[in-house]
Design an enzyme around this catalytic site. Structure first.
Site, mmCIF file in Angstrom:
data_model
loop_
_atom_site.group_PDB
_atom_site.id
_atom_site.type_symbol
_atom_site.label_atom_id
_atom_site.label_comp_id
_atom_site.label_asym_id
_atom_site.label_seq_id
_atom_site.Cartn_x
_atom_site.Cartn_y
_atom_site.Cartn_z
ATOM 1 N N ASP A 13 0.872 -1.170 0.000
ATOM 2 C CA ASP A 13 0.000 0.000 0.000
ATOM 3 C C ASP A 13 0.910 1.221 0.000
ATOM 4 O O ASP A 13 2.090 1.141 0.372
ATOM 5 C CB ASP A 13 -0.891 -0.014 1.242
ATOM 6 C CG ASP A 13 -1.697 1.255 1.390
ATOM 7 O OD1 ASP A 13 -2.357 1.654 0.421
ATOM 8 O OD2 ASP A 13 -1.632 1.865 2.472
ATOM 9 N N ASP A 15 -0.151 5.099 0.871
ATOM 10 C CA ASP A 15 -0.376 6.073 1.944
ATOM 11 C C ASP A 15 -0.272 5.402 3.309
ATOM 12 O O ASP A 15 -0.996 4.451 3.616
ATOM 13 C CB ASP A 15 -1.756 6.726 1.795
ATOM 14 C CG ASP A 15 -1.838 7.618 0.578
ATOM 15 O OD1 ASP A 15 -0.889 8.372 0.329
ATOM 16 O OD2 ASP A 15 -2.855 7.555 -0.146
#
Length: 267
Positions: A13, A15
């Site tokens: 991922d 953020d």
């Protein structure tokens, strides 16, 4: 044996794991550099629909994390590809989000329209910092007229240097309140498509998902049948992980990405 040794692909991922706003998460460039130096396959999967894969790769590279556009899976591209497969060529679609979302829809062969009066057959809603009431009003009218409503993701918040800020899920909730219902389709995490697409592209048989959110990253990994590592550099906490239900319970929990190079923590 290091944790990473058990996998042929690591899917990150962005953020809260690799980047935070316009900066890199401390230690992330060094960790990704170690993986690259060891010849490890990596991919990036993000629910943020405001940037295109090439833009994401350029952002990462500028922050010291080498990345190629082909390694990036975004919810905007996934939504565009899904609609292109379901709708006739050049079908009119209303985009509520950033320019990157509109570009992905156009690249998929769809016609991006400006408002409800243009007769869109679908509305695609993704995060955009400039999305306002007028955009939501056009989407509301279009959906009430029968347009299919697709959300790129429903993340309630997104991390920043100032703490969590409203994410696309907050904007989706505003429209859901006005319409009295939920979107017809949510493409991004926790749906498994982004992780599955990354694994297919890399030809991976055993992938590890690294994320910071139980409700999206980890839940998506569970749905995709993949192991997961929750790092505590973003949204979810160790206490929340310990209390998580099986549908969003991580395989491993660690403070940061350095855990990839240590002996596997207790599952």
């Amino acid at each position: 044996m290091a944790l990473v040794d058990g996998y042929d692909l690591v899917i990150f991922d962005l953020d809260g794991v690799v980047i935070e706003g316009a900066a890199a998460v401390p230690g992330a460039p060094a960790a990704l550099g170690r993986l690259r130096a060891a010849g490890r396959a990596v991919a990036f999967a993000t629910n943020n629909a405001s940037r295109r894969p090439a833009d994401v790769a350029a952002l990462l590279t500028g922050l010291g994390v080498a990345a190629a556009a082909a390694e990036v899976q975004t919810s905007a591209r996934a939504a565009a590809q899904r609609l292109a497969a379901d709708l006739p060529a050049a079908a009119p679609v209303l985009a509520v989000g950033a320019p990157g979302l509109r570009a992905e829809l156009a690249d998929a062969g769809l016609t991006v329209v400006a408002g409800a009066a243009d007769g869109p057959v679908a509305v695609v809603q993704g995060y955009g910092p400039q999305v306002g009431w007028a955009d939501l009003a056009e989407a509301c009218v279009a959906v009430r007229a029968g347009a299919r409503w697709v959300a790129t993701n429903t993340d309630r918040t997104l991390p920043s240097e100032r703490g969590p800020l409203p994410g696309n899920g907050a904007l989706v909730a505003a429209l859901a309140t006005a319409l009295g219902r939920q979107p017809d389709l949510v493409v991004g995490k926790p749906a498994p498509e982004l992780f599955q697409a990354a694994a297919r592209r890399a030809g991976a048989r055993r992938a590890l998902v690294v994320g910071d959110r139980l409700d999206t990253d980890i839940a998506g990994a569970v749905r995709a049948g993949m192991d997961s590592l929750l790092v505590l550099t973003g949204v979810s906490t160790r206490r929340e992980a310990a209390q998580a239900q099986p549908a969003c319970r991580p395989t491993f929990v660690a403070p940061d990405l350095d855990a990839l190079f240590d002996a596997p923590p207790v599952p």
